[in-house]
Design an enzyme around this catalytic site. Sequence first.
Site, PDB file in Angstrom:
ATOM      1  N   ARG A 184      14.344  37.652  66.970  1.00 10.83           N
ATOM      2  CA  ARG A 184      13.388  36.858  66.191  1.00 10.83           C
ATOM      3  C   ARG A 184      14.104  36.141  65.069  1.00 10.83           C
ATOM      4  O   ARG A 184      15.138  36.592  64.591  1.00 10.83           O
ATOM      5  CB  ARG A 184      12.344  37.781  65.530  1.00 10.83           C
ATOM      6  N   ILE A 185      13.469  35.067  64.585  1.00  6.97           N
ATOM      7  CA  ILE A 185      14.033  34.296  63.474  1.00  6.97           C
ATOM      8  C   ILE A 185      13.437  34.773  62.133  1.00  6.97           C
ATOM      9  O   ILE A 185      14.007  34.537  61.068  1.00  6.97           O
ATOM     10  CB  ILE A 185      13.805  32.795  63.753  1.00  6.97           C
ATOM     11  N   ASN A 236       9.066  41.074  52.599  1.00  8.78           N
ATOM     12  CA  ASN A 236       9.552  42.431  52.312  1.00  8.78           C
ATOM     13  C   ASN A 236       8.838  43.106  51.138  1.00  8.78           C
ATOM     14  O   ASN A 236       8.926  44.321  50.975  1.00  8.78           O
ATOM     15  CB  ASN A 236      11.073  42.444  52.066  1.00  8.78           C
ATOM     16  N   GLU A 281      23.627  27.879  67.022  1.00  4.86           N
ATOM     17  CA  GLU A 281      23.779  28.782  68.165  1.00  4.86           C
ATOM     18  C   GLU A 281      23.289  30.160  67.725  1.00  4.86           C
ATOM     19  O   GLU A 281      23.641  30.637  66.642  1.00  4.86           O
ATOM     20  CB  GLU A 281      25.255  28.870  68.578  1.00  4.86           C
ATOM     21  N   ARG A 319       6.685  46.198  51.863  1.00  7.60           N
ATOM     22  CA  ARG A 319       7.229  47.531  52.168  1.00  7.60           C
ATOM     23  C   ARG A 319       6.766  48.543  51.100  1.00  7.60           C
ATOM     24  O   ARG A 319       6.310  48.146  50.023  1.00  7.60           O
ATOM     25  CB  ARG A 319       8.758  47.461  52.191  1.00  7.60           C
ATOM     26  N   ASP A 379      19.876  43.265  60.022  1.00  2.00           N
ATOM     27  CA  ASP A 379      18.753  44.147  60.344  1.00  2.00           C
ATOM     28  C   ASP A 379      19.239  45.502  60.863  1.00  2.00           C
ATOM     29  O   ASP A 379      20.270  45.572  61.535  1.00  2.00           O
ATOM     30  CB  ASP A 379      17.879  43.459  61.406  1.00  2.00           C
ATOM     31  N   ARG A 424      15.376  55.644  53.934  1.00  2.00           N
ATOM     32  CA  ARG A 424      15.773  54.260  54.265  1.00  2.00           C
ATOM     33  C   ARG A 424      16.783  53.697  53.265  1.00  2.00           C
ATOM     34  O   ARG A 424      17.655  52.920  53.610  1.00  2.00           O
ATOM     35  CB  ARG A 424      14.522  53.376  54.328  1.00  2.00           C
ATOM     36  N   HIS A 472      20.214  51.209  53.347  1.00  5.50           N
ATOM     37  CA  HIS A 472      20.458  49.973  52.594  1.00  5.50           C
ATOM     38  C   HIS A 472      21.783  50.069  51.828  1.00  5.50           C
ATOM     39  O   HIS A 472      22.533  49.094  51.752  1.00  5.50           O
ATOM     40  CB  HIS A 472      19.304  49.691  51.627  1.00  5.50           C
TER      41      HIS A 472
END
Length: 246
Positions: free
Chosen positions: A192-193, A66, A205, A69, A18, A31, A35
């Site tokens: 966040r997941i 996504n 973990e 977007r 991210d 953006r 990427h």
Amino acid sequence: MTSQPQESVPSHVCIIMDGNGRWAKKRLMPRGYGHRQGVETTRRAVEFFAAAGIKHLTLFAFSSENWNRPDEEVTGLMELFMQSLQKYTNELHEKGIRIRFIGNRAMFSEALQQKISETEVITGNNSVMTLNIAANYGGQWDIVNAARALAGQVSEGEITPAQIDEQVFRQELSLGDSPDPDLFIRTGGEHRISNFLLWQLAYAEFYFCDRLWPDFSDSDMRDALTEYTQRQRRYGKTGEQIEAAN
Ligand code: FPP
């Protein structure tokens, strides 16, 4: 309580990469620039984790969400996936890396789907490391898919509902043939997941890092592995039980 590492090297690492957009924005760039830089970090990460002896690396490249977007960004990402496969498949193949895609690929263009299949075939017998690329993937999609497959088997009379347990269920999931991730890394500062490997992360973990993905360096990757070795994984047992077993 002292902490006793059991396995110093995780066998499976997964990453939410991210921060590309913010990295570009800080530089007043579109953006897509972030990427493209993110691909460079991805390449370094694959090299780093393979050299560290990680056998499975799973990267979240494009989530089911996504698609929401802006069109221009989605189109740019699709082109970037295609170009990255064209550019890096041979290099990864020569390094003994097997590439697999997880997620609903039916929504990609015919050309991209074909390239994905080709890449999987070319690298299919490699054994240094398996690189799973999650593309149009969602953890909830994965679980629903598994449930649908099992419902189909029940309706065909191949299994009974009572035979469905955790082991049977996991085999129907993406990565059903791989060990679950030991270490989950998310860059970019969010904790966040985000609908990544929901089932598979049950005992992973979690390691969160503020660094934006394009800036995630080899030394940051090393820090994540070092932190992992210092965690004590208990799988529901007490710390004393784990220490007694070591
Ligand atoms: C998250 O950053 C990143 C993505 C949605 C795309 C990830 C794709 C790559 C790193 C390209 C390389 C991947 C492969 C497998 C070729 P973000 O856009 O959400 O960043 P932000 O949170 O700063 O907006």
